[in-house]
Write a protein that holds these residues in place. Structure first.
Motif, PDB file in Angstrom:
ATOM      1  N   HIS A  59      38.111 -11.279 -16.403  1.00 56.00           N
ATOM      2  CA  HIS A  59      36.821 -11.586 -15.782  1.00 56.00           C
ATOM      3  C   HIS A  59      35.725 -11.368 -16.817  1.00 56.00           C
ATOM      4  CE1 HIS A  59      38.706 -10.106 -11.731  1.00 56.00           C
ATOM      5  NE2 HIS A  59      39.197 -11.276 -12.124  1.00 56.00           N
ATOM      6  N   SER A  60      34.699 -12.179 -16.760  1.00 55.17           N
ATOM      7  CA  SER A  60      34.467 -13.234 -15.790  1.00 55.17           C
ATOM      8  C   SER A  60      35.399 -14.417 -16.051  1.00 55.17           C
ATOM      9  CB  SER A  60      33.012 -13.686 -15.840  1.00 55.17           C
ATOM     10  OG  SER A  60      32.699 -14.210 -17.115  1.00 55.17           O
ATOM     11  N   TYR A  61      35.655 -15.198 -14.978  1.00 54.40           N
ATOM     12  CA  TYR A  61      36.607 -16.297 -15.091  1.00 54.40           C
ATOM     13  C   TYR A  61      36.035 -17.515 -14.377  1.00 54.40           C
ATOM     14  CZ  TYR A  61      41.156 -18.551 -15.539  1.00 54.40           C
ATOM     15  OH  TYR A  61      42.181 -19.399 -15.890  1.00 54.40           O
ATOM     16  N   ALA A  62      36.040 -18.645 -15.076  1.00 53.04           N
ATOM     17  CA  ALA A  62      35.503 -19.882 -14.501  1.00 53.04           C
ATOM     18  C   ALA A  62      36.623 -20.661 -13.826  1.00 53.04           C
ATOM     19  CB  ALA A  62      34.850 -20.731 -15.589  1.00 53.04           C
ATOM     20  N   ILE A  63      36.507 -20.807 -12.529  1.00 55.00           N
ATOM     21  CA  ILE A  63      37.461 -21.602 -11.754  1.00 55.00           C
ATOM     22  C   ILE A  63      36.666 -22.369 -10.705  1.00 55.00           C
ATOM     23  CG2 ILE A  63      37.953 -19.613 -10.261  1.00 55.00           C
ATOM     24  CD1 ILE A  63      40.772 -20.784  -9.832  1.00 55.00           C
ATOM     25  N   GLN A  64      36.966 -23.637 -10.560  1.00 51.18           N
ATOM     26  CA  GLN A  64      36.218 -24.490  -9.647  1.00 51.18           C
ATOM     27  C   GLN A  64      36.584 -24.187  -8.189  1.00 51.18           C
ATOM     28  OE1 GLN A  64      33.722 -26.535 -10.579  1.00 51.18           O
ATOM     29  NE2 GLN A  64      34.115 -25.661 -12.607  1.00 51.18           N
ATOM     30  N   SER A 107      35.039 -18.431  -6.133  1.00 54.75           N
ATOM     31  CA  SER A 107      34.707 -19.035  -7.423  1.00 54.75           C
ATOM     32  C   SER A 107      33.467 -18.374  -8.032  1.00 54.75           C
ATOM     33  CB  SER A 107      34.471 -20.536  -7.242  1.00 54.75           C
ATOM     34  OG  SER A 107      34.014 -21.124  -8.434  1.00 54.75           O
ATOM     35  N   LYS A 108      32.438 -18.218  -7.232  1.00 49.80           N
ATOM     36  CA  LYS A 108      31.195 -17.585  -7.697  1.00 49.80           C
ATOM     37  C   LYS A 108      31.440 -16.134  -8.097  1.00 49.80           C
ATOM     38  CE  LYS A 108      26.500 -16.487  -6.130  1.00 49.80           C
ATOM     39  NZ  LYS A 108      25.550 -16.568  -4.992  1.00 49.80           N
ATOM     40  N   SER A 109      32.231 -15.430  -7.301  1.00 52.96           N
ATOM     41  CA  SER A 109      32.498 -14.013  -7.564  1.00 52.96           C
ATOM     42  C   SER A 109      33.256 -13.817  -8.870  1.00 52.96           C
ATOM     43  CB  SER A 109      33.295 -13.407  -6.407  1.00 52.96           C
ATOM     44  OG  SER A 109      32.581 -13.513  -5.201  1.00 52.96           O
ATOM     45  N   LEU A 110      34.262 -14.652  -9.112  1.00 54.50           N
ATOM     46  CA  LEU A 110      35.052 -14.513 -10.336  1.00 54.50           C
ATOM     47  C   LEU A 110      34.206 -14.788 -11.580  1.00 54.50           C
ATOM     48  CD1 LEU A 110      38.438 -16.107  -9.220  1.00 54.50           C
ATOM     49  CD2 LEU A 110      37.979 -13.686  -9.682  1.00 54.50           C
ATOM     50  N   ARG A 111      33.203 -15.644 -11.448  1.00 55.06           N
ATOM     51  CA  ARG A 111      32.300 -15.913 -12.575  1.00 55.06           C
ATOM     52  C   ARG A 111      31.403 -14.709 -12.875  1.00 55.06           C
ATOM     53  NH1 ARG A 111      31.678 -21.488 -13.895  1.00 55.06           N
ATOM     54  NH2 ARG A 111      32.830 -22.823 -12.467  1.00 55.06           N
ATOM     55  N   GLN A 112      31.141 -13.889 -11.860  1.00 58.38           N
ATOM     56  CA  GLN A 112      30.241 -12.748 -12.026  1.00 58.38           C
ATOM     57  C   GLN A 112      30.976 -11.422 -12.224  1.00 58.38           C
ATOM     58  OE1 GLN A 112      27.183 -12.485  -9.019  1.00 58.38           O
ATOM     59  NE2 GLN A 112      26.951 -14.696  -8.897  1.00 58.38           N
TER      60      GLN A 112
END
Length: 200
Positions: A59-64, A107-112
């Protein structure tokens, strides 16, 4: 002599600052609420006690959101029946509507998320809003881990804990590409409420 003492003090002060800053950076921030409605609560937090220590996560991880939705829709569980000899039945863990609500929040959570944090969610059942599905999500080695802690479990107002009849048993069913998490080498110690899905 005086300069040597000053030099030693300077080194000690620098070491103190480095150690102090390192300690602060290793601490996990308090729960960070990403989404909160009556139907869905999503927060970032440290993994609860009792789970294996696998961090740091990727993390952070970008996934659609669409990719998350595909994973959520693929997850099924097998539940025993209260009626003797009636066998087990496989069902989807998430309906399409639940998946469409949960996927963007994950998705939003994994980006943060920080490397020490997991995504925790609590999702109301469509037909019975007093029943909730609770779980955790994180990414490790380009694999998405989904742990279902409670499945459509009734929540009774005024009581500190949730309640569910202990006779209801269920386990997640991995699809072709998925697998259960195992606590021991060689695929032993299978944990049936924990599904791992490759992302690449």
């Amino acid at each position: 002599m005086k300069s040597a003492v000053l030099s030693t003090r300077g080194v000690l002060a620098a070491l103190f600052v480095i150690i102090f800053c390192s300690a602060l950076s290793c601490q996990v921030r308090p729960h960070l609420v990403i989404h909160q409605t009556d139907a869905l609560i999503v927060v970032l937090r440290a993994i609860p006690a009792g789970y294996p220590s696998l961090e740091p996560y990727n993390h952070s991880y970008a996934i659609q959101p669409d990719e998350v939705l595909n994973i959520l829709e693929s997850v099924q569980y097998e539940a025993g029946s209260l009626i003797p000899f009636s066998g087990k039945h496989s069902r989807e863990v998430f309906t399409r509507q639940q998946g469409e609500l949960l996927a963007p929040a994950i998705s939003k959570s994994l980006r943060q998320a920080l490397p020490e944090e997991v995504v925790e969610f609590s999702l109301a059942d469509q037909d019975r809003p007093d029943c909730r599905t609770k779980g955790l999500v994180f990414v490790l080695h380009d694999e998405l881990h989904l742990i279902i802690e409670e499945l459509r479990k009734p929540v009774y107002q005024g009581e500190p804990n949730t309640y569910q009849q202990p006779v209801l048993r269920w386990e997640l069913l991995p699809s072709d590409k998925q697998r259960h998490y195992t606590s021991r080498p060689g695929g032993k110690g299978k944990i049936t409420n924990w599904i791992i899905t490759p992302l690449r």
